[in-house]
Design a protein around this motif. Structure first.
Motif, PDB file in Angstrom:
ATOM      1  N   GLY A  52      -0.847 -12.289  33.335  1.00 27.04           N
ATOM      2  CA  GLY A  52      -0.252 -13.570  33.674  1.00 27.04           C
ATOM      3  C   GLY A  52       0.833 -13.910  32.667  1.00 27.04           C
ATOM      4  N   GLY A  53       1.637 -14.897  32.998  1.00 28.52           N
ATOM      5  CA  GLY A  53       2.704 -15.273  32.088  1.00 28.52           C
ATOM      6  C   GLY A  53       3.793 -16.035  32.815  1.00 28.52           C
ATOM      7  N   PRO A  54       4.904 -16.248  32.140  1.00 25.47           N
ATOM      8  CA  PRO A  54       5.985 -17.050  32.722  1.00 25.47           C
ATOM      9  C   PRO A  54       6.583 -16.423  33.981  1.00 25.47           C
ATOM     10  CG  PRO A  54       6.284 -16.768  30.350  1.00 25.47           C
ATOM     11  CD  PRO A  54       5.206 -15.822  30.763  1.00 25.47           C
ATOM     12  N   PHE A  55       6.911 -17.272  34.949  1.00 23.16           N
ATOM     13  CA  PHE A  55       7.676 -16.825  36.114  1.00 23.16           C
ATOM     14  C   PHE A  55       8.499 -17.996  36.623  1.00 23.16           C
ATOM     15  CE2 PHE A  55       3.500 -18.045  37.979  1.00 23.16           C
ATOM     16  CZ  PHE A  55       3.905 -19.020  38.867  1.00 23.16           C
ATOM     17  N   SER A  56       9.556 -17.673  37.330  1.00 19.39           N
ATOM     18  CA  SER A  56      10.398 -18.673  37.987  1.00 19.39           C
ATOM     19  C   SER A  56      10.664 -18.169  39.398  1.00 19.39           C
ATOM     20  CB  SER A  56      11.714 -18.870  37.227  1.00 19.39           C
ATOM     21  OG  SER A  56      12.550 -19.815  37.892  1.00 19.39           O
ATOM     22  N   LEU A  76      -5.821 -19.103  41.825  1.00 17.06           N
ATOM     23  CA  LEU A  76      -6.090 -17.820  42.457  1.00 17.06           C
ATOM     24  C   LEU A  76      -4.729 -17.264  42.847  1.00 17.06           C
ATOM     25  CD1 LEU A  76      -9.101 -18.711  44.797  1.00 17.06           C
ATOM     26  CD2 LEU A  76      -9.153 -17.916  42.420  1.00 17.06           C
ATOM     27  N   VAL A  77      -4.371 -16.106  42.299  1.00 11.62           N
ATOM     28  CA  VAL A  77      -3.034 -15.537  42.517  1.00 11.62           C
ATOM     29  C   VAL A  77      -3.175 -14.219  43.268  1.00 11.62           C
ATOM     30  CG1 VAL A  77      -0.907 -14.754  41.422  1.00 11.62           C
ATOM     31  CG2 VAL A  77      -2.237 -16.617  40.380  1.00 11.62           C
ATOM     32  N   PHE A  78      -2.468 -14.132  44.398  1.00  9.25           N
ATOM     33  CA  PHE A  78      -2.539 -12.929  45.231  1.00  9.25           C
ATOM     34  C   PHE A  78      -1.127 -12.436  45.527  1.00  9.25           C
ATOM     35  CE2 PHE A  78      -2.746 -11.095  49.637  1.00  9.25           C
ATOM     36  CZ  PHE A  78      -3.404  -9.925  49.268  1.00  9.25           C
ATOM     37  N   PHE A  79      -0.896 -11.142  45.327  1.00 13.82           N
ATOM     38  CA  PHE A  79       0.391 -10.519  45.623  1.00 13.82           C
ATOM     39  C   PHE A  79       0.304  -9.798  46.967  1.00 13.82           C
ATOM     40  CE2 PHE A  79       0.407 -11.025  41.067  1.00 13.82           C
ATOM     41  CZ  PHE A  79       1.727 -11.362  40.775  1.00 13.82           C
ATOM     42  N   GLY A  80       1.265 -10.049  47.851  1.00 17.08           N
ATOM     43  CA  GLY A  80       1.259  -9.405  49.152  1.00 17.08           C
ATOM     44  C   GLY A  80       2.588  -9.588  49.848  1.00 17.08           C
ATOM     45  N   PHE A  81       2.595  -9.433  51.183  1.00 18.74           N
ATOM     46  CA  PHE A  81       3.840  -9.599  51.942  1.00 18.74           C
ATOM     47  C   PHE A  81       3.498  -9.909  53.392  1.00 18.74           C
ATOM     48  CE2 PHE A  81       2.588  -5.290  52.458  1.00 18.74           C
ATOM     49  CZ  PHE A  81       3.275  -4.678  53.496  1.00 18.74           C
ATOM     50  N   THR A  82       4.417 -10.555  54.067  1.00 16.25           N
ATOM     51  CA  THR A  82       4.106 -11.081  55.401  1.00 16.25           C
ATOM     52  C   THR A  82       4.051 -10.012  56.485  1.00 16.25           C
ATOM     53  OG1 THR A  82       6.430 -11.578  55.943  1.00 16.25           O
ATOM     54  CG2 THR A  82       5.170 -13.298  54.810  1.00 16.25           C
ATOM     55  N   HIS A  83       4.626  -8.847  56.227  1.00 21.07           N
ATOM     56  CA  HIS A  83       4.556  -7.751  57.199  1.00 21.07           C
ATOM     57  C   HIS A  83       3.346  -6.844  56.941  1.00 21.07           C
ATOM     58  CE1 HIS A  83       8.702  -9.061  57.803  1.00 21.07           C
ATOM     59  NE2 HIS A  83       8.739  -8.339  58.913  1.00 21.07           N
ATOM     60  N   MET A 178      -7.445 -17.186  37.498  1.00 18.61           N
ATOM     61  CA  MET A 178      -6.892 -17.693  36.248  1.00 18.61           C
ATOM     62  C   MET A 178      -7.491 -19.071  35.949  1.00 18.61           C
ATOM     63  SD  MET A 178      -4.743 -15.118  36.028  1.00 18.61           S
ATOM     64  CE  MET A 178      -3.647 -15.522  34.657  1.00 18.61           C
ATOM     65  N   ASP A 179      -7.704 -19.378  34.677  1.00 19.72           N
ATOM     66  CA  ASP A 179      -8.232 -20.698  34.346  1.00 19.72           C
ATOM     67  C   ASP A 179      -7.112 -21.731  34.297  1.00 19.72           C
ATOM     68  OD1 ASP A 179      -6.970 -20.540  31.848  1.00 19.72           O
ATOM     69  OD2 ASP A 179      -8.813 -20.036  30.766  1.00 19.72           O
ATOM     70  N   PHE A 184      -6.129 -15.294  32.232  1.00 19.08           N
ATOM     71  CA  PHE A 184      -6.854 -14.438  33.163  1.00 19.08           C
ATOM     72  C   PHE A 184      -8.341 -14.437  32.851  1.00 19.08           C
ATOM     73  CE2 PHE A 184      -8.645 -10.150  33.919  1.00 19.08           C
ATOM     74  CZ  PHE A 184      -8.534 -10.114  35.299  1.00 19.08           C
ATOM     75  N   ARG A 185      -9.169 -14.572  33.916  1.00  9.79           N
ATOM     76  CA  ARG A 185     -10.613 -14.540  33.738  1.00  9.79           C
ATOM     77  C   ARG A 185     -11.269 -13.354  34.437  1.00  9.79           C
ATOM     78  NH1 ARG A 185     -13.135 -19.037  31.891  1.00  9.79           N
ATOM     79  NH2 ARG A 185     -14.793 -17.508  31.547  1.00  9.79           N
ATOM     80  N   THR A 186     -10.886 -13.086  35.677  1.00  9.24           N
ATOM     81  CA  THR A 186     -11.527 -11.989  36.406  1.00  9.24           C
ATOM     82  C   THR A 186     -10.710 -11.674  37.653  1.00  9.24           C
ATOM     83  OG1 THR A 186     -13.642 -11.198  37.301  1.00  9.24           O
ATOM     84  CG2 THR A 186     -13.046 -13.475  37.790  1.00  9.24           C
ATOM     85  N   LEU A 187     -11.184 -10.696  38.426  1.00  9.43           N
ATOM     86  CA  LEU A 187     -10.570 -10.319  39.695  1.00  9.43           C
ATOM     87  C   LEU A 187     -11.575 -10.475  40.825  1.00  9.43           C
ATOM     88  CD1 LEU A 187      -8.858  -6.932  38.732  1.00  9.43           C
ATOM     89  CD2 LEU A 187      -7.678  -9.059  39.240  1.00  9.43           C
ATOM     90  N   ILE A 188     -11.057 -10.849  41.994  1.00  5.72           N
ATOM     91  CA  ILE A 188     -11.846 -10.797  43.216  1.00  5.72           C
ATOM     92  C   ILE A 188     -11.357  -9.570  43.979  1.00  5.72           C
ATOM     93  CG2 ILE A 188     -12.406 -11.906  45.400  1.00  5.72           C
ATOM     94  CD1 ILE A 188     -11.929 -14.603  44.012  1.00  5.72           C
ATOM     95  N   ASP A 189     -12.241  -8.629  44.188  1.00  5.96           N
ATOM     96  CA  ASP A 189     -11.895  -7.379  44.845  1.00  5.96           C
ATOM     97  C   ASP A 189     -11.659  -7.609  46.339  1.00  5.96           C
ATOM     98  OD1 ASP A 189     -11.497  -4.723  45.347  1.00  5.96           O
ATOM     99  OD2 ASP A 189     -13.539  -4.083  44.883  1.00  5.96           O
TER     100      ASP A 189
END
Length: 206
Positions: A52-56, A76-83, A178-179, A184-189
């Motif tokens: 985790g960290g800075p983003f714009s 809760l942060v999830f990386f993905g895409f609409t397709h 993330m708290d 970062f605290r953990t991952l949800i698989d």
């Protein structure tokens, strides 16, 4: 097998397992959505890790936001895409159900969906896509460089894979928990049982 050889074999096997787990923590911990070979996330509870960290980025309403805009609430942060053919809609539906299960406590939680495909996932496209899920989920996009910076900050993975007529994306399929301070605290698989995922979410809501 002589006893000494058996002991030696067992010791080397145990060492190999330790090395493999360490390598997974440092280099792997993702499952990808696409033609790449899938892996399995390594989950960590409690110990602070540099994730985790800075983003714009730009949210799905067109507003420029940074990581600071989401401080004060667990994320809760999830990386993905609409397709995305399977992992992304499945995960976003799971997160929608988790928010519903939390009841009023869900208002204390922020869910972010960060695209790994900014070339196609404009804020307008994200807004259209997210209509199928809980309205509290925030979609984030930006320039290719801005998205790559966010992916790098979260030690995530994303890679464009050409197809016959276009391309798809391999990407991290786990949800980062993330708290409220952005740690970062953990991952949800991916496909983790709902009860186990709920326990991890409540961990940061305490």
């Amino acid at each position: 097998m002589p006893i000494l050889r058996w002991i030696r074999y067992t010791a080397w096997t145990a060492l190999a397992v330790v090395v493999f787990v360490a390598a997974a923590i440092l280099l792997g911990w993702w499952r990808v959505d696409g033609p790449g070979a899938p892996g399995r996330p390594v989950q960590t509870a409690g110990a602070p890790i540099d994730v985790g960290g800075p983003f714009s980025l730009v949210d799905h309403t067109g507003r420029r936001v940074t990581d600071a805009d989401f401080r004060g609430k667990p994320m809760l942060v999830f990386f993905g895409f609409t397709h995305c053919p399977e992992v992304c809609p499945t995960t976003l539906l799971d997160l929608t159900n988790q928010l519903k299960a939390l009841g009023p406590e869900a208002e204390r939680l922020q869910v972010l969906f960060i695209t790994v495909d900014p070339e196609r996932d404009t804020p307008a496209q994200l807004a259209l896509y997210l209509q199928s899920f809980d309205p509290r989920i925030v979609g984030l996009s930006g320039t290719v460089e801005e998205v790559e910076a966010a992916v790098k900050a979260y030690k995530a993975y994303a890679r464009k894979i050409p197809t016959e007529d276009s391309y798809t994306m391999d990407h991290t399929a786990s949800v980062y928990v993330m708290d409220a301070a952005g740690r970062f605290r953990t991952l949800i698989d991916y496909h983790e049982e709902a009860q186990a995922a709920q326990a991890k979410i409540r961990l940061v809501l305490k």
